[in-house]
Scaffold this motif. Structure first.
Motif, short mmCIF file in Angstrom:
data_model
loop_
_atom_site.label_atom_id
_atom_site.label_comp_id
_atom_site.label_asym_id
_atom_site.label_seq_id
_atom_site.Cartn_x
_atom_site.Cartn_y
_atom_site.Cartn_z
N GLN A 1 5.93 -6.23 -16.59
CA GLN A 1 6.49 -4.94 -17.00
C GLN A 1 7.96 -4.83 -16.59
O GLN A 1 8.80 -4.35 -17.35
CB GLN A 1 5.69 -3.79 -16.42
N LEU A 2 8.27 -5.29 -15.37
CA LEU A 2 9.66 -5.27 -14.92
C LEU A 2 10.53 -6.16 -15.82
O LEU A 2 11.63 -5.76 -16.21
CB LEU A 2 9.75 -5.72 -13.45
N ARG A 3 10.02 -7.37 -16.12
CA ARG A 3 10.77 -8.27 -17.02
C ARG A 3 10.91 -7.65 -18.40
O ARG A 3 11.96 -7.75 -19.04
CB ARG A 3 10.09 -9.63 -17.09
N LEU A 4 9.80 -7.00 -18.86
CA LEU A 4 9.84 -6.34 -20.17
C LEU A 4 10.89 -5.22 -20.17
O LEU A 4 11.67 -5.10 -21.13
CB LEU A 4 8.46 -5.79 -20.52
N GLU A 5 10.93 -4.43 -19.11
CA GLU A 5 11.94 -3.37 -19.03
C GLU A 5 13.34 -3.95 -19.01
O GLU A 5 14.25 -3.43 -19.66
CB GLU A 5 11.68 -2.50 -17.78
N GLU A 6 13.52 -5.04 -18.22
CA GLU A 6 14.83 -5.70 -18.17
C GLU A 6 15.21 -6.24 -19.54
O GLU A 6 16.34 -6.05 -20.01
CB GLU A 6 14.79 -6.84 -17.13
N LYS A 7 14.25 -6.90 -20.20
CA LYS A 7 14.52 -7.44 -21.55
C LYS A 7 14.78 -6.30 -22.53
O LYS A 7 15.63 -6.42 -23.42
CB LYS A 7 13.35 -8.30 -22.04
N THR A 8 14.06 -5.17 -22.36
CA THR A 8 14.27 -4.02 -23.24
C THR A 8 15.69 -3.48 -23.06
O THR A 8 16.39 -3.20 -24.03
CB THR A 8 13.24 -2.93 -22.94
N ARG A 9 16.11 -3.35 -21.77
CA ARG A 9 17.49 -2.91 -21.51
C ARG A 9 18.50 -3.90 -22.10
O ARG A 9 19.49 -3.51 -22.70
CB ARG A 9 17.71 -2.73 -20.01
N GLU A 10 18.21 -5.18 -21.90
CA GLU A 10 19.10 -6.21 -22.43
C GLU A 10 19.17 -6.14 -23.95
O GLU A 10 20.25 -6.21 -24.55
CB GLU A 10 18.61 -7.60 -21.98
N CYS A 11 18.01 -5.97 -24.59
CA CYS A 11 17.97 -5.86 -26.06
C CYS A 11 18.72 -4.61 -26.52
O CYS A 11 19.45 -4.66 -27.52
CB CYS A 11 16.52 -5.82 -26.55
N SER A 12 18.54 -3.51 -25.78
CA SER A 12 19.26 -2.28 -26.14
C SER A 12 20.77 -2.50 -26.03
O SER A 12 21.53 -2.10 -26.92
CB SER A 12 18.85 -1.13 -25.23
#
Length: 153
Positions: free
Chosen positions: A43-54
């Motif tokens: 979930q932390l990696r997903l949030e980081e990747k989500t922020r990165e994608c954003s």
């Protein structure tokens, strides 16, 4: 006693099962804890990747907007250059037309002047010839008078 023994054996067996089950529960709890930790990490990696994608999506949008602005500016410059070229071409065509008209007028003026000069030259030639003819007639008359006076005297 036999019954007690059997019950004791049953209790021991149930205790072993309980221990086994407790051990399995502990293992399951450890597995669940590891999985929950893994899920949390995911979930932390997903949030980081989500922020990165954003962030990348914003950068991409900005790059697209910048590219659109540049394309629009390039189009405007090209259109401006084309309008300037069209205007210059029209000016040159107008100037060419004026120059052709002026050239035609000059040619007509030259032709008219040549005709006038030719006419005047022909007139002067005719007058010169007439003058020379008159001059010859007068010379002949003077010669005649000379010979007449010579014959008389």
């Amino acid at each position: 006693q036999e019954e007690k023994k059997q019950l004791t054996l049953k209790v021991e067996e149930l205790e072993r099962k309980l221990e086994t089950t407790s051990a399995q529960n502990i293992e399951f709890l450890q597995v669940i804890a590891k999985r929950e930790e893994s899920i949390h990490q995911c979930q932390l990696r997903l949030e980081e990747k989500t922020r990165e994608c954003s962030s990348l999506a914003r950068q991409l949008e900005m790059a697209i907007e910048d590219a659109k602005r540049q394309v629009e500016q390039t189009r405007e410059r090209a259109a401006s250059r084309e309008r300037a070229a069209q205007s210059k071409m029209l000016d040159l065509e107008t100037q060419l037309s004026r120059n052709k008209t002026e050239l035609n007028q000059l040619r007509r003026s030259k032709d008219d002047a040549e005709r006038r000069y030719e006419s005047r030259l022909q007139d002067l030639k005719d007058r010169l010839e007439q003058s020379e003819s008159t001059n010859r007639s007068m010379q002949n008359y003077v010669q005649f008078l000379k010979s007449s006076y010579a014959n008389v005297f």
